[in-house]
Design a protein around this motif. Structure first.
Motif, PDB file in Angstrom:
ATOM      1  N   ALA A 261      31.010  23.346 -44.551  1.00  0.00           N
ATOM      2  CA  ALA A 261      31.157  23.068 -45.979  1.00  0.00           C
ATOM      3  C   ALA A 261      30.145  23.860 -46.806  1.00  0.00           C
ATOM      4  CB  ALA A 261      30.999  21.568 -46.227  1.00  0.00           C
ATOM      5  N   ILE A 262      28.884  23.870 -46.368  1.00  0.00           N
ATOM      6  CA  ILE A 262      27.854  24.613 -47.112  1.00  0.00           C
ATOM      7  C   ILE A 262      28.121  26.107 -47.040  1.00  0.00           C
ATOM      8  CG2 ILE A 262      25.384  25.166 -47.211  1.00  0.00           C
ATOM      9  CD1 ILE A 262      24.858  22.301 -46.218  1.00  0.00           C
ATOM     10  N   ASN A 263      28.539  26.583 -45.884  1.00  0.00           N
ATOM     11  CA  ASN A 263      28.874  28.001 -45.755  1.00  0.00           C
ATOM     12  C   ASN A 263      30.034  28.390 -46.664  1.00  0.00           C
ATOM     13  OD1 ASN A 263      27.543  29.835 -43.491  1.00  0.00           O
ATOM     14  ND2 ASN A 263      27.416  27.716 -42.808  1.00  0.00           N
ATOM     15  N   LEU A 264      30.997  27.475 -46.837  1.00  0.00           N
ATOM     16  CA  LEU A 264      32.114  27.754 -47.741  1.00  0.00           C
ATOM     17  C   LEU A 264      31.608  27.968 -49.160  1.00  0.00           C
ATOM     18  CD1 LEU A 264      35.451  25.707 -47.758  1.00  0.00           C
ATOM     19  CD2 LEU A 264      34.551  26.844 -49.770  1.00  0.00           C
TER      20      LEU A 264
ATOM     21  N   PRO B 176      22.605  29.827 -44.704  1.00  0.00           N
ATOM     22  CA  PRO B 176      23.633  30.374 -45.601  1.00  0.00           C
ATOM     23  C   PRO B 176      23.050  30.946 -46.891  1.00  0.00           C
ATOM     24  CG  PRO B 176      24.341  28.258 -44.711  1.00  0.00           C
ATOM     25  CD  PRO B 176      22.902  28.422 -44.322  1.00  0.00           C
ATOM     26  N   TRP B 177      21.989  30.330 -47.400  1.00  0.00           N
ATOM     27  CA  TRP B 177      21.369  30.818 -48.639  1.00  0.00           C
ATOM     28  C   TRP B 177      20.510  32.050 -48.372  1.00  0.00           C
ATOM     29  CZ3 TRP B 177      24.549  28.719 -51.534  1.00  0.00           C
ATOM     30  CH2 TRP B 177      24.924  27.387 -51.384  1.00  0.00           C
ATOM     31  N   GLN B 178      19.884  32.115 -47.199  1.00  0.00           N
ATOM     32  CA  GLN B 178      19.189  33.344 -46.817  1.00  0.00           C
ATOM     33  C   GLN B 178      20.161  34.515 -46.786  1.00  0.00           C
ATOM     34  OE1 GLN B 178      17.506  32.432 -42.981  1.00  0.00           O
ATOM     35  NE2 GLN B 178      15.586  31.639 -43.828  1.00  0.00           N
ATOM     36  N   GLN B 179      21.313  34.289 -46.168  1.00  0.00           N
ATOM     37  CA  GLN B 179      22.306  35.353 -46.044  1.00  0.00           C
ATOM     38  C   GLN B 179      22.878  35.733 -47.403  1.00  0.00           C
ATOM     39  OE1 GLN B 179      22.854  37.005 -43.073  1.00  0.00           O
ATOM     40  NE2 GLN B 179      21.090  35.716 -42.547  1.00  0.00           N
ATOM     41  N   LEU B 180      23.078  34.748 -48.265  1.00  0.00           N
ATOM     42  CA  LEU B 180      23.576  35.041 -49.605  1.00  0.00           C
ATOM     43  C   LEU B 180      22.555  35.861 -50.385  1.00  0.00           C
ATOM     44  CD1 LEU B 180      25.655  34.701 -51.858  1.00  0.00           C
ATOM     45  CD2 LEU B 180      24.557  32.512 -52.437  1.00  0.00           C
ATOM     46  N   ALA B 181      21.281  35.487 -50.265  1.00  0.00           N
ATOM     47  CA  ALA B 181      20.222  36.242 -50.956  1.00  0.00           C
ATOM     48  C   ALA B 181      20.173  37.680 -50.461  1.00  0.00           C
ATOM     49  CB  ALA B 181      18.878  35.545 -50.760  1.00  0.00           C
ATOM     50  N   LYS B 182      20.275  37.870 -49.153  1.00  0.00           N
ATOM     51  CA  LYS B 182      20.255  39.221 -48.594  1.00  0.00           C
ATOM     52  C   LYS B 182      21.454  40.038 -49.072  1.00  0.00           C
ATOM     53  CE  LYS B 182      17.737  38.100 -44.328  1.00  0.00           C
ATOM     54  NZ  LYS B 182      17.821  38.019 -42.848  1.00  0.00           N
ATOM     55  N   ALA B 183      22.618  39.393 -49.133  1.00  0.00           N
ATOM     56  CA  ALA B 183      23.841  40.115 -49.500  1.00  0.00           C
ATOM     57  C   ALA B 183      23.882  40.474 -50.975  1.00  0.00           C
ATOM     58  CB  ALA B 183      25.067  39.271 -49.133  1.00  0.00           C
ATOM     59  N   THR B 184      23.261  39.664 -51.814  1.00  0.00           N
ATOM     60  CA  THR B 184      23.370  39.862 -53.263  1.00  0.00           C
ATOM     61  C   THR B 184      22.105  40.407 -53.909  1.00  0.00           C
ATOM     62  OG1 THR B 184      22.656  37.583 -53.699  1.00  0.00           O
ATOM     63  CG2 THR B 184      25.031  37.965 -53.426  1.00  0.00           C
ATOM     64  N   GLY B 185      20.987  40.381 -53.176  1.00  0.00           N
ATOM     65  CA  GLY B 185      19.725  40.791 -53.748  1.00  0.00           C
ATOM     66  C   GLY B 185      19.052  39.700 -54.557  1.00  0.00           C
ATOM     67  N   ALA B 186      19.583  38.482 -54.468  1.00  0.00           N
ATOM     68  CA  ALA B 186      18.994  37.360 -55.194  1.00  0.00           C
ATOM     69  C   ALA B 186      17.678  36.937 -54.545  1.00  0.00           C
ATOM     70  CB  ALA B 186      19.969  36.186 -55.222  1.00  0.00           C
ATOM     71  N   THR B 187      16.910  36.127 -55.250  1.00  0.00           N
ATOM     72  CA  THR B 187      15.631  35.627 -54.753  1.00  0.00           C
ATOM     73  C   THR B 187      15.791  34.185 -54.271  1.00  0.00           C
ATOM     74  OG1 THR B 187      14.413  37.016 -56.299  1.00  0.00           O
ATOM     75  CG2 THR B 187      13.231  35.136 -55.354  1.00  0.00           C
ATOM     76  N   LEU B 188      15.315  33.920 -53.057  1.00  0.00           N
ATOM     77  CA  LEU B 188      15.347  32.563 -52.499  1.00  0.00           C
ATOM     78  C   LEU B 188      13.992  31.915 -52.764  1.00  0.00           C
ATOM     79  CD1 LEU B 188      16.958  30.471 -50.847  1.00  0.00           C
ATOM     80  CD2 LEU B 188      16.004  31.490 -48.779  1.00  0.00           C
ATOM     81  N   LYS B 189      14.006  30.772 -53.441  1.00  0.00           N
ATOM     82  CA  LYS B 189      12.770  30.077 -53.812  1.00  0.00           C
ATOM     83  C   LYS B 189      12.757  28.668 -53.210  1.00  0.00           C
ATOM     84  CE  LYS B 189      11.437  30.391 -58.113  1.00  0.00           C
ATOM     85  NZ  LYS B 189      11.511  30.319 -59.596  1.00  0.00           N
ATOM     86  N   TYR B 190      11.542  28.156 -52.991  1.00  0.00           N
ATOM     87  CA  TYR B 190      11.389  26.840 -52.381  1.00  0.00           C
ATOM     88  C   TYR B 190      10.613  25.895 -53.296  1.00  0.00           C
ATOM     89  CZ  TYR B 190      13.078  28.605 -47.918  1.00  0.00           C
ATOM     90  OH  TYR B 190      13.855  29.144 -46.919  1.00  0.00           O
TER      91      TYR B 190
END
Length: 409
Positions: A95-98, A127-141
């Motif tokens: 579900a999260i990957n979708l 999934p969010w790591q992969q999305l950040a890598k694919a889009t160039g977005a920044t992952l924050k915690y």
């Protein structure tokens, strides 16, 4: 709630393990299944096994009614507005990957941010790591407080106008922390971000109202809530799901197929390619019936009582460290370590006494690093556990410490 009557509904609990009555304290990993769920799945395979949505024959109609009837049970269970907002998946991870693959790829870009927490399960990190890598977005915690909780002030400092997605688990599978999802969602929406919730450890144990939480997406698994493995749910607001593209293509999810182009079915079926998880959905529907008959409020109170009792007993044992907040701020999860004893050794000795607990990193390696440990042991409680189970667990834990004290003392 009569716990002894509830226990009798779970055939697996009526056995001995290594010469001791089974004490099952690993429901955070997967719950046991009541007879009602087992019977519902057996009835489907024995009496009306057929594919859904396709055949006009009697068995096909019965199977479709069972499958879509389960969707309506899920809708009511989490108080979604429409059945169109309930997508059946293989589980929380799918579900999260979708969401990450469909909504994320279409709406997140290089200047954007994705915000999560260090306590997340790997399925709500990778999934969010992969999305950040694919889009160039920044992952924050969002940082954690010393007791493993989240301060809203930290949420407000971390989420900005550039944040597009905030994804947080409602209940930690390690710390048991109950996160303030409604308040976090309010911060996310104030900045124009969508709120994604990992509800795998919440839906089985407390009432969840997705409209009250104002979650944009909410994911959970059947096998943690007395249902079968291999079935899960993605709730999504209709306006969001309607504009999302499917990520699996084939039968069932199509409207028209030409030689060079195709169109998709309406919600929610455009996200359910191939033969769906029919028996799993029917089993999940039976699990919902079971939980609602007992009452989620009763289950939550029972687990809070058990975890408070267990913590009070463990605190009496010298050399035992308990991780996470106090009993008033956590669900029925108790993660701990015994000084100088590896968690796997702890779990092994407990198993020899018939007590099943989990040991390892619990699919939360960033959280283990934050706790400054490599692994922990975890006892998790559910509707069928008793204070006698806690006593057996504590007794076995004392025996574990004595054993390793004799070996290494």
């Amino acid at each position: 709630m009569n716990v002894q009557s509830v226990r009798q509904m779970f055939p697996i609990l009526d056995q001995e393990v290594n010469g001791h009555p089974l004490v099952y304290l690993d429901s955070a990993a997967t719950s046991q299944k009541p007879k009602q769920v087992i019977d519902a799945i057996e009835d489907y395979y024995k009496r009306y096994n057929s594919n859904v949505h396709r055949g006009v024959h009697t068995l096909g109609s019965m199977a479709t009614d069972g499958y879509e009837g389960a969707r309506e049970k899920v809708r009511k269970f989490i108080n979604a507005k429409s059945m169109e907002e309930i997508v059946f998946t293989r589980g929380t991870t799918t579900a999260i990957n979708l969401v990450a693959s469909s909504y994320g790829r279409a709406n997140v870009g290089p200047e954007d941010e994705i915000v999560i927490t260090p306590m997340e399960h790997h399925s709500n990190i990778i999934p969010w790591q992969q999305l950040a890598k694919a889009t160039g977005a920044t992952l924050k915690y969002i940082p954690l407080q010393k007791n493993g909780t989240i301060a809203l002030s930290d949420v407000e400092e971390t989420v900005t106008e550039n944040t597009k997605i905030v994804s947080v688990m409602q209940v930690s599978n390690v710390l048991g922390t109950i996160n303030p999802i409604k308040e976090i969602a309010s911060v996310a929406h104030k900045h124009g971000a969508v709120m994604v919730v990992d509800g795998a450890q919440a839906v089985p144990h407390m009432k969840v109202d997705v409209q009250d939480l104002d979650a944009d997406f909410y994911a959970f698994s059947g096998h943690k809530m007395c249902g079968p493995t291999g079935i899960g749910v993605l709730y999504g607001k209709k306006k969001l799901l309607k504009n999302m593209e499917p990520i699996e293509f084939g039968g069932e999810m199509i409207d028209f197929v030409g030689l060079y182009d195709s169109t998709w079915k309406e919600l929610p079926w455009k996200f359910e390619g191939g033969t769906p998880i029919i028996a799993g959905a029917i089993g999940l529907g039976a699990a919902i019936d079971f939980l609602e008959e007992i009452g989620l409020d009763n289950i939550e109170k029972h687990e809070q009582k058990l975890v408070a009792y267990a913590m009070s007993q463990l605190e009496k044992i010298e050399g035992v460290t308990i991780f996470g907040p106090g009993p008033d701020e956590r669900a029925g999860v108790l993660t701990f370590n015994c000084d100088d004893v590896h968690p796997h050794d702890t779990a092994t000795v407990l198993d020899a006494e018939g007590v099943a607990v989990r040991a390892g990193h619990h699919c939360a390696q960033p959280l283990m690093k934050w706790l400054e440990v490599t692994a922990t042991a975890r006892a998790s409680f559910y509707v069928y556990n008793t204070e006698e189970d806690v006593d057996a667990f504590v007794k076995a834990l004392i025996k574990t410490k004595e054993y390793f004290g004799d070996v290494f003392g």
